[in-house]
Motif scaffolding. Structure first.
Motif, short mmCIF file in Angstrom:
data_model
loop_
_atom_site.label_atom_id
_atom_site.label_comp_id
_atom_site.label_asym_id
_atom_site.label_seq_id
_atom_site.Cartn_x
_atom_site.Cartn_y
_atom_site.Cartn_z
N GLU A 112 0.82 -1.21 0.00
CA GLU A 112 0.00 0.00 0.00
C GLU A 112 0.86 1.26 0.00
OE1 GLU A 112 -3.39 0.98 -0.12
OE2 GLU A 112 -3.24 -0.98 -1.04
N GLY A 113 1.88 1.26 0.83
CA GLY A 113 2.78 2.40 0.87
C GLY A 113 3.51 2.61 -0.45
N PHE A 137 -6.40 -1.72 -3.71
CA PHE A 137 -5.87 -2.43 -2.55
C PHE A 137 -6.16 -1.71 -1.24
CE2 PHE A 137 -3.72 -4.88 -5.64
CZ PHE A 137 -3.33 -6.05 -5.01
N TRP A 138 -6.56 -0.43 -1.29
CA TRP A 138 -6.72 0.33 -0.05
C TRP A 138 -7.88 -0.19 0.80
CZ3 TRP A 138 -9.74 3.18 3.15
CH2 TRP A 138 -9.08 3.95 4.09
N PHE A 139 -9.05 -0.36 0.22
CA PHE A 139 -10.20 -0.76 1.02
C PHE A 139 -10.10 -2.19 1.55
CE2 PHE A 139 -11.86 3.04 -1.03
CZ PHE A 139 -12.37 3.69 0.07
N PRO A 140 -9.65 -3.18 0.75
CA PRO A 140 -9.40 -4.50 1.36
C PRO A 140 -8.31 -4.42 2.43
CG PRO A 140 -9.45 -4.70 -1.02
CD PRO A 140 -9.50 -3.24 -0.70
N ALA A 149 -1.16 5.69 10.74
CA ALA A 149 -0.51 6.27 9.57
C ALA A 149 -1.52 6.60 8.48
CB ALA A 149 0.56 5.32 9.02
N VAL A 150 -2.46 5.70 8.24
CA VAL A 150 -3.49 5.93 7.21
C VAL A 150 -4.35 7.12 7.59
CG1 VAL A 150 -5.64 4.95 6.31
CG2 VAL A 150 -3.56 3.61 6.27
N ALA A 167 -10.58 8.97 4.49
CA ALA A 167 -10.31 9.61 5.78
C ALA A 167 -11.37 9.21 6.81
CB ALA A 167 -10.27 11.12 5.61
N VAL A 168 -12.62 9.18 6.40
CA VAL A 168 -13.70 8.78 7.31
C VAL A 168 -13.52 7.32 7.70
CG1 VAL A 168 -16.19 8.39 7.46
CG2 VAL A 168 -15.32 10.54 6.54
N THR A 169 -13.19 6.47 6.72
CA THR A 169 -12.94 5.06 7.02
C THR A 169 -11.80 4.90 8.01
OG1 THR A 169 -13.70 4.45 4.80
CG2 THR A 169 -12.41 2.81 5.99
N ALA A 170 -10.71 5.65 7.79
CA ALA A 170 -9.56 5.58 8.71
C ALA A 170 -9.96 6.04 10.11
CB ALA A 170 -8.41 6.42 8.17
#
Length: 155
Positions: free
Chosen positions: A23-24, A59-62, A76-77, A136-139
């Motif tokens: 991801e990074g 790949f971010w949401f999984p 970090a996210v 951002a809301v998910t994080a």
């Protein structure tokens, strides 16, 4: 051994580390490949810019689901995504000021950096504005969940 048994026997921490690193790398590669687009006239992403943007978003949401219990990743996210939202607000402020003075230049640089991660995606406005906000809301929700879980263990 069947695939199901192999998956059950897999070392999940190793796979989580790999996903976190990927991801990074995808985010950094998308930013690097697309950063020049913000300042170009054509605004057409390169093949690699588009590929890394899609890989990052896909790949971010999984990753958010699978890595939701890793405090360092969630922190970090959250920082990166809320910084992106702040950068977008700075970009809007720069556009509203209407000038190309030092304030506009200062506001536009972080905007160009953070929105370039999405420059390889199809470009309706919601991609650059709503996708970072959704992330951002998910994080934030993941961080809240992690704090609750930690508080529940402390009792």
């Amino acid at each position: 051994m069947s695939l199901r048994l192999k998956l059950l026997a897999a070392d999940w921490e190793k796979w989580e580390n790999r996903l976190m690193i990927a991801e990074g790398v995808f985010f950094a590669a998308a930013v690097v490949c697309n950063a020049g687009l913000f300042f170009s006239v054509r605004k057409t992403p390169s093949f690699f810019g588009a590929a890394f943007s899609w890989l990052y978003v896909v790949f971010w949401f999984p990753g958010a689901v699978l890595l939701r219990n890793r405090a360092r990743w969630v922190r970090a996210v959250g920082i990166v995504r809320w910084t992106a939202v702040g950068a977008i607000l700075l970009g809007i402020a720069a556009g509203a000021s209407g000038g190309m003075g030092w304030f506009s230049a200062l506001c536009v640089m972080p905007y160009a950096l953070f929105t370039s991660a999405y420059s390889g995606l199809s470009q309706p406005a919601w991609v650059s504005y709503l996708l970072p906000l959704a992330q951002a809301v998910t994080a934030s929700l993941l961080s809240r969940r992690l704090r609750r879980k930690g508080a529940g263990r402390g009792r």
